[in-house]
Design a protein around this motif. Structure first.
Motif, PDB file in Angstrom:
ATOM      1  N   LEU A   8      -5.940  -8.760  -1.425  1.00 22.88           N
ATOM      2  CA  LEU A   8      -5.525  -7.705  -2.349  1.00 22.88           C
ATOM      3  C   LEU A   8      -6.757  -7.122  -3.033  1.00 22.88           C
ATOM      4  N   GLY A   9      -6.648  -5.876  -3.450  1.00 22.81           N
ATOM      5  CA  GLY A   9      -7.755  -5.274  -4.185  1.00 22.81           C
ATOM      6  C   GLY A   9      -7.579  -3.770  -4.225  1.00 22.81           C
ATOM      7  N   ASN A  92       3.977  -3.265  -3.679  1.00 21.14           N
ATOM      8  CA  ASN A  92       4.776  -3.352  -4.910  1.00 21.14           C
ATOM      9  C   ASN A  92       5.519  -4.688  -4.935  1.00 21.14           C
ATOM     10  N   LEU A  93       6.176  -4.932  -6.041  1.00 20.01           N
ATOM     11  CA  LEU A  93       6.816  -6.236  -6.254  1.00 20.01           C
ATOM     12  C   LEU A  93       7.930  -6.502  -5.245  1.00 20.01           C
ATOM     13  N   ARG A 167      -9.897   8.659  -9.962  1.00 20.55           N
ATOM     14  CA  ARG A 167      -9.343   7.938 -11.122  1.00 20.55           C
ATOM     15  C   ARG A 167      -7.816   7.928 -11.077  1.00 20.55           C
ATOM     16  N   GLU A 168      -7.230   9.010 -10.601  1.00 18.33           N
ATOM     17  CA  GLU A 168      -5.772   9.075 -10.488  1.00 18.33           C
ATOM     18  C   GLU A 168      -5.284   8.074  -9.426  1.00 18.33           C
ATOM     19  N   ARG A 169      -5.997   8.007  -8.296  1.00 21.28           N
ATOM     20  CA  ARG A 169      -5.640   7.044  -7.243  1.00 21.28           C
ATOM     21  C   ARG A 169      -5.681   5.617  -7.777  1.00 21.28           C
ATOM     22  N   GLU A 174      -3.067   0.729  -9.777  1.00 22.55           N
ATOM     23  CA  GLU A 174      -2.920  -0.231 -10.873  1.00 22.55           C
ATOM     24  C   GLU A 174      -1.449  -0.362 -11.270  1.00 22.55           C
ATOM     25  N   GLU A 175      -0.809   0.792 -11.399  1.00 28.30           N
ATOM     26  CA  GLU A 175       0.592   0.825 -11.835  1.00 28.30           C
ATOM     27  C   GLU A 175       1.498   0.076 -10.859  1.00 28.30           C
ATOM     28  N   ASN A 176       1.281   0.310  -9.552  1.00 27.78           N
ATOM     29  CA  ASN A 176       2.153  -0.292  -8.539  1.00 27.78           C
ATOM     30  C   ASN A 176       1.784  -1.725  -8.199  1.00 27.78           C
ATOM     31  N   THR A 177       0.488  -1.976  -8.142  1.00 25.38           N
ATOM     32  CA  THR A 177       0.057  -3.234  -7.557  1.00 25.38           C
ATOM     33  C   THR A 177      -0.309  -4.295  -8.576  1.00 25.38           C
TER      34      THR A 177
END
Length: 212
Positions: A8-9, A92-93, A167-169, A174-177
């Motif tokens: 992951l990263g 995602n989760l 930065r948007e990517r 960050e939000e999803n992963t």
């Protein structure tokens, strides 16, 4: 038995490079969502009650392949591999939960890299509009600044490599992963590796984790 490794990263952390090396070093299959999709474009998914009957039809239409289809394809790819390094899934989760029902992981490695460093890495890419050669202002600069070694054309920065886009990517990643990373951390299986060293240093650190 080959090992089952999840890498992951964030974008720019070097997942692709490190996954390939791991696969070679430990004789594993390198499984990415993109490759798995391309390899199974014709897979019959008609029983899934999805809009199209094959993953390829989504790709041809330029549409995002639904999670359930991606899950089925990843499961297919993992079941035929003796050992593997999985790169780019789960995003995602829901996918992480799906993954635990299809396979057991031996190691979950998270490449941690500071956001500003990622921005430097991702905005430094320059490509040749004529022959497609790719450079990096810091890591792989052309011999003459801004000029392609191969054909002499002027190098350009792609729109998706500008700082704003990058930065948007990273924010979306960050939000999803981030929940996926926390999920594995909570299970006590996550090993964090500093992704800011040289590619060799980072590889050594990951290999140590896998060896254990």
């Amino acid at each position: 038995m080959g090992k089952h490794i999840l890498l992951l990263g964030p974008p720019g952390a070097g997942k692709g490079t490190q996954s390939k090396r791991l696969a070679e070093e430990f004789d594993l299959e390198h499984v990415t969502t993109g490759d798995a999709l391309r390899a199974n474009k014709e897979m019959d998914i008609s029983e899934m009650d999805t809009e199209y009957d094959t993953p390829g039809a989504y790709m041809d239409a330029g549409e995002l392949v639904p999670d359930e289809v991606v899950n089925a394809i990843v499961e297919e790819a993992l079941s035929s591999a003796d050992g593997y390094v999985l790169d780019g899934y789960p995003r995602n989760l829901e996918q992480a939960e799906e993954l635990s029902s299809m396979t057991d992981l031996d190691a979950v490695v998270y490449l941690s890299v500071d956001t500003d460093e990622l921005v430097d890495r991702l905005t430094g890419r320059r490509v040749c509009p004529d022959c497609g050669a790719s450079y990096h202002v810091e890591f792989e600069p052309p011999e003459e600044s801004g000029v392609c070694d191969e054909c002499g054309a002027e190098l350009v920065q792609r729109d998706d490599d500008t700082e704003e886009t990058v930065r948007e990517r990273l924010r979306v990643y960050e939000e999803n992963t981030a929940p996926v990373v926390e999920h594995y951390r909570g299970e006590g299986v996550l090993v964090e590796v500093d992704g800011e060293g040289t590619p060799d240093e980072v590889f050594e650190a990951i290999a140590d984790v896998v060896d254990q």
